[in-house]
Design an enzyme around this catalytic site. Structure first.
Site, short mmCIF file in Angstrom:
data_model
loop_
_atom_site.label_atom_id
_atom_site.label_comp_id
_atom_site.label_asym_id
_atom_site.label_seq_id
_atom_site.Cartn_x
_atom_site.Cartn_y
_atom_site.Cartn_z
N ASN A 9 0.76 -0.82 0.18
CA ASN A 9 0.03 0.17 -0.29
C ASN A 9 1.24 0.75 0.11
O ASN A 9 1.19 1.70 0.82
CB ASN A 9 -1.06 0.08 1.55
CG ASN A 9 -1.39 1.13 1.70
OD1 ASN A 9 -1.24 1.98 0.60
ND2 ASN A 9 -2.46 1.86 2.22
N LYS A 11 0.12 4.54 -0.28
CA LYS A 11 -0.61 5.46 0.22
C LYS A 11 -0.63 6.70 -0.81
O LYS A 11 -0.57 6.19 -1.80
CB LYS A 11 -0.13 5.18 1.79
CG LYS A 11 -0.32 5.27 2.27
CD LYS A 11 -0.03 4.55 3.99
CE LYS A 11 0.30 2.90 4.65
NZ LYS A 11 0.10 3.44 6.01
N HIS A 95 -9.88 0.51 5.35
CA HIS A 95 -8.31 1.02 6.18
C HIS A 95 -8.73 2.20 7.16
O HIS A 95 -9.40 3.20 6.52
CB HIS A 95 -7.16 1.48 5.10
CG HIS A 95 -6.22 1.87 5.89
ND1 HIS A 95 -5.56 2.96 6.20
CD2 HIS A 95 -4.93 0.98 4.80
CE1 HIS A 95 -4.44 2.21 7.00
NE2 HIS A 95 -3.86 0.77 5.77
N GLU A 97 -7.29 4.86 7.48
CA GLU A 97 -7.01 6.27 7.34
C GLU A 97 -8.06 7.05 6.41
O GLU A 97 -8.21 7.86 6.82
CB GLU A 97 -5.37 6.20 6.35
CG GLU A 97 -4.21 6.52 7.66
CD GLU A 97 -2.89 5.58 7.17
OE1 GLU A 97 -2.91 4.95 5.87
OE2 GLU A 97 -2.14 4.54 8.04
N GLU A 180 -5.14 -4.99 10.52
CA GLU A 180 -4.13 -4.34 11.00
C GLU A 180 -4.30 -3.74 11.64
O GLU A 180 -5.79 -2.28 11.79
CB GLU A 180 -4.38 -2.68 8.73
CG GLU A 180 -4.38 -3.91 8.05
CD GLU A 180 -3.30 -2.49 7.33
OE1 GLU A 180 -2.51 -3.02 6.70
OE2 GLU A 180 -3.34 -1.73 7.64
N GLY A 186 2.69 1.82 10.71
CA GLY A 186 3.66 3.25 10.54
C GLY A 186 4.13 3.25 11.75
O GLY A 186 5.19 4.82 12.33
N SER A 226 3.78 -2.43 10.04
CA SER A 226 4.48 -2.15 10.35
C SER A 226 5.72 -3.76 10.35
O SER A 226 6.39 -3.67 10.97
CB SER A 226 5.57 -1.78 11.82
OG SER A 226 4.67 -0.80 12.30
P1 13P Z 1 2.83 0.62 7.50
O1 13P Z 1 3.54 -1.07 6.86
O2 13P Z 1 3.61 1.45 7.14
O3 13P Z 1 2.58 0.39 9.49
O4 13P Z 1 1.94 0.50 7.17
C1 13P Z 1 0.85 -0.81 6.94
C2 13P Z 1 -0.64 -0.47 6.65
O5 13P Z 1 -1.48 0.57 6.55
C3 13P Z 1 -0.32 -1.07 5.41
O6 13P Z 1 -1.50 -0.56 4.74
#
Ligand code: 13P
Length: 263
Positions: A9, A11, A95, A97, A180, A186, A226
């Site tokens: 992903n 982003k 997600h 976010e 997740e 992150g 992560s």
């Molecule tokens: P990270 O791997 O940067 O923690 O992000 C995970 C994520 O949100 C994947 O959709």
């Protein structure tokens, strides 16, 4: 049994040119693999260029979000019908976010809750994606406060029930679900592999209750939060973890290639 799946992903990172260069670089490091499905999810604008770059390399394209209507006066939105036209095979929904669990609290504007995903819009998006033959990657997960309150399983079950309400078992064989935990995204803080396995097994049991045993056996459940080259192997070796949804580490060709090789 289930083919492993590793999805990156990206982003809101990388221009189309940078994305194309990245996939070219890691595709060289991982020969086409038939035992792992590899998916990259660039931003909408980068999809055509990245898709054309990875053609014939066995790498599939995913989108990061979708709107829940096929067309209409919805400024700035992208529909499943438009994604299907671009040969998008997967699409992330729910997600943390985009669910707006952060945005709602941080900004008072009344439009934010409207555009942020809710359990209801996640459900509508999944319906549209399945209609257009795109596999949803449904994200579920608890915040740190929810984990500390001991409500993790309840939150995840609620998200799954709401997202999949109204779907027939026959629609759900190909579904991908990503666990997740919001606190692991992150932050560099990965969920312990045994706990991630426990939750993924729990997710499978909820899918079995909502659909049936056949669907539960087929659904692929990923871990995200992560994931790095050095923790992927342990996570992916768990019986109910069928791969990963990778954020930051998918932006590095060598790191992402190493994660794919761990699957
Ligand atoms: P990270 O791997 O940067 O923690 O992000 C995970 C994520 O949100 C994947 O959709």
């Amino acid at each position: 049994m289930r083919t492993k799946l590793v999805a990156g992903n990206w982003k809101m990172n990388l221009t189309a040119a940078q994305g194309a260069a990245l996939v070219e670089s890691f595709a060289k490091q991982v020969a086409v693999r038939y035992d792992v499905d590899v998916v990259v999810c660039p931003s909408f604008l980068s999809i055509p260029k990245v898709r054309d770059t990875v053609r014939h390399q066995g790498i599939l394209i995913g989108a990061q979000d979708v709107f829940w209507k096929d067309e209409g006066a919805f400024t700035g939105q992208v529909s499943a019908k438009q994604l299907a036209e671009q040969s998008v095979a997967f699409c992330i929904v729910g997600h943390s976010e985009t669910r707006g669990r952060f945005g709602k609290l941080e900004t008072p504007e009344s439009t934010v809750p409207f555009f942020a995903e809710t359990d209801e819009t996640v459900n509508l998006k999944i319906e549209r994606l399945l209609f257009h033959g795109i596999t949803p990657i449904l994200c579920v997960g608890e915040t740190l406060a929810e984990r500390e309150a001991g409500t993790t399983d309840q939150i995840i079950e609620g998200q799954l029930r709401a997202a999949l309400a109204g779907r027939d078992a026959s629609e759900l064989y190909g579904l991908v679900i990503a666990y997740e935990p919001v606190w692991a995204i992150g932050t560099g803080q990965t969920c312990a592999a045994d706990e991630a396995e426990r939750i993924c097994r729990f997710i499978r049991s909820v899918v079995e209750a909502l659909a049936d045993n056949e669907v539960a056996i087929h659904v692929r459940i990923l871990y995200g939060g992560s994931v790095k080259a050095d923790n992927a192997k342990e996570l992916f070796s768990k019986p109910n973890i069928d791969g990963g949804l990778v954020g930051g580490a998918s932006l590095d060709a060598a790191g992402f290639a190493a994660i794919i090789m761990s699957a």
